[in-house]
Design a protein around this motif. Structure first.
Motif, mmCIF file in Angstrom:
data_model
loop_
_atom_site.group_PDB
_atom_site.id
_atom_site.type_symbol
_atom_site.label_atom_id
_atom_site.label_comp_id
_atom_site.label_asym_id
_atom_site.label_seq_id
_atom_site.Cartn_x
_atom_site.Cartn_y
_atom_site.Cartn_z
ATOM 1 N N PRO A 610 0.834 -1.201 0.000
ATOM 2 C CA PRO A 610 0.000 0.000 0.000
ATOM 3 C C PRO A 610 0.869 1.252 0.000
ATOM 4 C CG PRO A 610 -0.673 -1.562 1.718
ATOM 5 C CD PRO A 610 0.657 -2.022 1.203
ATOM 6 N N GLU A 611 0.240 2.371 -0.214
ATOM 7 C CA GLU A 611 0.977 3.634 -0.186
ATOM 8 C C GLU A 611 1.583 3.852 1.195
ATOM 9 O OE1 GLU A 611 1.649 5.731 -2.708
ATOM 10 O OE2 GLU A 611 0.708 4.206 -3.976
ATOM 11 N N GLY A 612 2.728 4.493 1.225
ATOM 12 C CA GLY A 612 3.387 4.778 2.488
ATOM 13 C C GLY A 612 4.860 4.453 2.434
ATOM 14 N N GLU A 613 5.531 4.715 3.555
ATOM 15 C CA GLU A 613 6.959 4.451 3.671
ATOM 16 C C GLU A 613 7.174 3.190 4.508
ATOM 17 O OE1 GLU A 613 9.278 6.255 2.097
ATOM 18 O OE2 GLU A 613 7.660 7.481 1.255
ATOM 19 N N TYR A 614 8.114 2.370 4.056
ATOM 20 C CA TYR A 614 8.354 1.088 4.720
ATOM 21 C C TYR A 614 9.843 0.869 4.937
ATOM 22 C CZ TYR A 614 3.539 -0.068 3.417
ATOM 23 O OH TYR A 614 2.185 -0.060 3.271
ATOM 24 N N GLU A 615 10.132 0.032 5.928
ATOM 25 C CA GLU A 615 11.462 -0.516 6.100
ATOM 26 C C GLU A 615 11.421 -1.994 5.746
ATOM 27 O OE1 GLU A 615 13.500 2.217 9.587
ATOM 28 O OE2 GLU A 615 12.785 0.200 10.067
ATOM 29 N N ALA A 616 12.485 -2.482 5.144
ATOM 30 C CA ALA A 616 12.565 -3.888 4.754
ATOM 31 C C ALA A 616 13.831 -4.493 5.340
ATOM 32 C CB ALA A 616 12.563 -4.028 3.232
ATOM 33 N N VAL A 636 19.025 -3.662 6.008
ATOM 34 C CA VAL A 636 17.770 -2.961 6.255
ATOM 35 C C VAL A 636 17.735 -1.733 5.351
ATOM 36 C CG1 VAL A 636 16.313 -1.813 7.957
ATOM 37 C CG2 VAL A 636 17.751 -3.743 8.653
ATOM 38 N N ILE A 637 16.684 -1.634 4.531
ATOM 39 C CA ILE A 637 16.581 -0.521 3.585
ATOM 40 C C ILE A 637 15.181 0.084 3.658
ATOM 41 C CG2 ILE A 637 18.291 -1.558 2.038
ATOM 42 C CD1 ILE A 637 15.976 -2.335 0.179
ATOM 43 N N ASN A 638 15.039 1.277 3.139
ATOM 44 C CA ASN A 638 13.744 1.936 3.021
ATOM 45 C C ASN A 638 13.149 1.633 1.656
ATOM 46 O OD1 ASN A 638 13.875 3.244 5.577
ATOM 47 N ND2 ASN A 638 15.271 4.766 4.692
ATOM 48 N N GLY A 654 18.207 -18.204 -2.499
ATOM 49 C CA GLY A 654 16.940 -17.652 -2.073
ATOM 50 C C GLY A 654 17.044 -16.180 -1.727
ATOM 51 N N TRP A 655 15.896 -15.596 -1.425
ATOM 52 C CA TRP A 655 15.793 -14.186 -1.030
ATOM 53 C C TRP A 655 14.591 -14.086 -0.110
ATOM 54 C CZ3 TRP A 655 12.487 -9.950 -1.299
ATOM 55 C CH2 TRP A 655 13.058 -8.668 -1.223
ATOM 56 N N ALA A 656 14.728 -13.386 0.990
ATOM 57 C CA ALA A 656 13.633 -13.284 1.953
ATOM 58 C C ALA A 656 13.614 -11.894 2.560
ATOM 59 C CB ALA A 656 13.773 -14.346 3.047
ATOM 60 N N ALA A 657 12.408 -11.418 2.872
ATOM 61 C CA ALA A 657 12.290 -10.069 3.431
ATOM 62 C C ALA A 657 11.085 -9.977 4.352
ATOM 63 C CB ALA A 657 12.167 -9.036 2.309
ATOM 64 N N ARG A 658 11.227 -9.121 5.352
ATOM 65 C CA ARG A 658 10.099 -8.698 6.186
ATOM 66 C C ARG A 658 9.973 -7.196 6.001
ATOM 67 N NH1 ARG A 658 11.913 -10.114 10.746
ATOM 68 N NH2 ARG A 658 12.423 -8.114 11.741
ATOM 69 N N ILE A 659 8.794 -6.751 5.580
ATOM 70 C CA ILE A 659 8.595 -5.344 5.223
ATOM 71 C C ILE A 659 7.493 -4.775 6.114
ATOM 72 C CG2 ILE A 659 8.083 -3.748 3.341
ATOM 73 C CD1 ILE A 659 8.879 -5.948 1.367
ATOM 74 N N TYR A 660 7.779 -3.694 6.806
ATOM 75 C CA TYR A 660 6.853 -3.156 7.799
ATOM 76 C C TYR A 660 6.830 -1.630 7.692
ATOM 77 C CZ TYR A 660 11.457 -3.018 9.993
ATOM 78 O OH TYR A 660 12.792 -2.838 10.228
ATOM 79 N N PRO A 661 5.748 -0.999 8.132
ATOM 80 C CA PRO A 661 5.657 0.463 8.035
ATOM 81 C C PRO A 661 6.788 1.132 8.798
ATOM 82 C CG PRO A 661 3.502 -0.476 8.501
ATOM 83 C CD PRO A 661 4.487 -1.600 8.638
#
Length: 663
Positions: A610-616, A636-638, A654-661
């Motif tokens: 969704p729209e907004g800024e996130y950290e991954a 950790v990136i924006n 592989g590649w894995a990520a957790r993305i949160y506001p």
């Protein structure tokens, strides 16, 4: 007036078409999917056959449908339609412990009723088709055989898992065999295969064959059909005589079968025969047909069902270190597992085989104080699960369920059923119902593929029926290849207890199958990504706590990934090559991607955000992961919606990520 039972549906739109006909001997009935791309034609002549097209491409050529009863009556022979009815259903289902919280349930349905007190129901979804028999007879009936044919117009390639060497009993298997990728014309005619199978079609289309709502009936195997390029259903005879045997005497082998496949109620619905259709491979990564077609939940209260992760003992051979007690199947070891689980927000521990004397379930070995383990775990808010072989549990079901529920056990992992005849299918349903009465969850191992039981009894939280990580202890199977096949094939049927989480990771050149010191094939991040990629409401951490404590970054990521989700999006993939999925829980997204032994570069499109800024928080293969598979990089990136990330997957990577506001 059409009466609709209200259960978990949010809204329902039903359109009844005025299609009631006088009895007739011949005719063709046409059913289209809601988007009009898939078309089913049901031809009524001397027999009943069906054809399926997708975007004008023939998928299933005319294929005969029939069922034979004990008295020689054949449902489908010289049929006369008494009436027919079409309806459109456009509703949603509130899913329980699933990969999404709400499922679109949009289909067109054709019901045909015949003069011999039987019927056929056909459904066309935008993602596939299904049909099932119904009967309306006032007494028990015996089913001698069912004719389910899937004829293809050309010699397409198929992914097919044979059951066993034809010299052995092909119907008593663990349902873990590998896929042969061969033309339909080269299918071994001397054996059978188990579903799902996947057929490659022109223009990138695929068709998977499986079944749903299997209850009080044998599972459907598949074998070469009578016509060229065809498959037909094969059903196991009902067991008449059995003998104890197999691993530690935990199995029951059929020594004599009946010449019929089922005795059952004369008024009922039979299992769905399902053809899942995709236009692109990635669509197979997010299909709901088996869950939708299953019977609705039979539990009024599901609040006590708590899926989650589990610290597992068996794969790592209890090889903890740095402690002052002998590691093994004993109380102190399981307290150690409990401490690890509590420290890392792992919801459960599992006592696998060995906690009870061989062949028993109502006693423990002297080294195990089960009351103490359960009390200790409860004090740390950790659940305790117990492993059981099939036969001891089947012989002591009521007492075992009552005993362990009263002690505070959360669930049972049940193993070595290794059959899907009617008697065994009845065991699954009987155990699921009784376990629910005692508020016990279930994980079926040595199990046939899921057919929707987890919807009907949500206390069933996982199934094996997959060649999981345990096989790396003794097999040189090409796991990165298999890992990139099963999310498109086996996972169509439902969740799979693959048991990922190896911290010892090996390149192709360095891999060795070592039973007591196992490792995985492929990279560390390949293992992390599987926690996102594979559906598993009850998901194990296969390695031992000592190894996880040495790898806190990897352990923290594994622990953070939920086992059920609110939304799933298939990002990209190609069968046997690579797969990428995004899943959401609340406002946090989890992304996983894996490849086979071929390194590749992907562009990860974050438009699902969704729209907004996130950290991954991102885990990616290290620069030397092709040589040293444990090599990874965490960063950790924006990020924001619409970003395109360049992703490199190493060999077996592989590649894995957790993305949160962003805060």
């Amino acid at each position: 007036m059409l009466r609709i039972k209200r259960s978990l549906l949010l809204f329902l739109v039903v359109t009844i078409c005025n299609n009631v006909l006088f009895a007739q001997k011949e005719g063709t009935y046409t059913l289209e999917s809601p988007n009009s791309e898939i078309v089913v034609d049901v031809n009524i002549g001397e027999d009943i056959s069906w054809t399926v097209t997708n975007r004008s491409q023939k998928i299933i050529a005319p294929s005969r449908i029939a069922m034979t009863l004990e008295n020689g009556e054949e449902l489908g022979d010289s049929p006369e339609v008494r009436d027919s009815e079409k309806k459109e259903v456009n509703t949603t289902i509130d899913a329980i412990n699933y990969k999404k919280d709400v499922i679109e349930n949009y289909y067109n349905q054709l019901t045909l009723k015949f003069n011999q007190d039987y019927g056929l129901i056909f459904r066309a979804y935008n993602s596939g088709v299904a049909y099932r028999f119904t009967t309306n007879k006032n007494k028990e009936i015996t089913i001698v055989s069912e004719e389910a044919n899937f004829n293809f117009p050309e010699d397409h390639m198929i992914y097919i898992p044979y059951a066993n060497d034809p010299a052995n009993d092909v119907y008593q298997i663990s349902f873990e065999n590998l896929y042969q990728h061969i033309p339909l014309s080269e299918i071994n005619k001397d054996t059978v295969a188990f579903a799902p199978v996947l057929v490659e079609l022109p223009s990138g289309m695929k068709a998977a064959i499986t079944e749903a709502d299997l209850e009080s009936y044998p599972g459907m195997f598949l074998k070469a059909g009578e016509k060229d390029f065809s498959l037909k259903g094969e059903f196991t005879g009902y067991p008449l005589e059995e003998e104890q045997g197999g691993h530690n005497g935990l199995q029951s082998f059929v020594t004599k079968r009946a010449d019929y496949i089922a005795k059952t109620s004369g008024t009922r619905h039979f299992p769905w025969r399902v053809v899942i259709i995709s236009n692109e491979d990635r669509e197979l990564l997010n299909n709901d047909m088996v869950y939708i077609l299953a019977s609705a939940p039979r539990l009024d209260d599901t609040s006590w069902i708590e899926p989650g992760k589990v610290a597992w003992d068996w794969w790592n051979d209890w090889n903890i270190s740095g402690v002052d007690f002998p590691a093994g199947i004993n109380t102190e070891t399981y307290k150690y597992y409990t401490d690890f689980a509590a420290e890392n927000n792992i919801e459960n521990i599992l006592l696998d085989e060995g906690w009870a004397p061989r062949g028993e379930i109502l006693n423990t070995i002297p080294e195990i104080d089960l009351d103490e383990i359960i009390s200790y775990a409860e004090g740390k808010n950790v659940g305790v699960w117990l492993w059981s072989g099939y036969l001891p549990l089947a012989q002591n079901m009521d007492k075992a369920l009552a005993t362990y529920s009263e002690m505070g056990v959360k669930g049972l992992k049940v193993d070595f059923m290794n059959r899907d005849d009617q008697k065994m299918v009845d065991f699954y349903y009987n155990l699921s119902e009784k376990a629910a009465e005692h508020k016990l969850m279930l994980d079926f191992h040595g199990a046939y593929k899921p057919t929707g039981l987890q919807r009907t009894f949500p206390n069933v939280v996982n199934f094996e029926g997959v060649r999981g990580l345990e096989n790396t202890k003794w097999s040189n199977t090409d796991f990165p290849l298999y890992d990139t096949q099963i999310p498109f094939i086996r996972m169509l049927a439902g969740p799979m207890d693959y048991t990922p989480g190896a911290m010892k990771n090996a390149s192709k050149a360095n891999f060795r199958a070592i039973n007591s010191a196992p490792m995985s094939q492929g990279t560390r991040v390949h293992q992390l990504a599987l926690y996102v990629l594979y559906e598993a409401p009850f998901n194990m951490l296969a390695d031992n706590p000592t190894n996880y404590k040495k790898e806190p970054e990897s352990t923290e990521f594994i622990a953070s990934v939920p086992t059920t989700f609110d939304e799933t999006i298939a990002l990209d993939g190609k069968v046997g090559e690579y797969a990428a999925i995004a899943r959401r829980k609340g406002d946090i997204w989890y992304v996983g991607a894996i490849t086979n032994w071929n390194a590749r570069d992907l562009e990860m499109d974050l438009s699902f955000l969704p729209e907004g800024e996130y950290e991954a928080v991102i885990f990616k293969d290290g620069i030397n992961a092709d040589r040293e598979a444990t090599d990874y990089k965490r960063e950790v990136i924006n990020v924001k919606s619409g970003d395109q990330l360049d992703v490199h997957l190493a060999n077996g990577g592989g590649w894995a990520a957790r993305i949160y506001p962003a805060q």
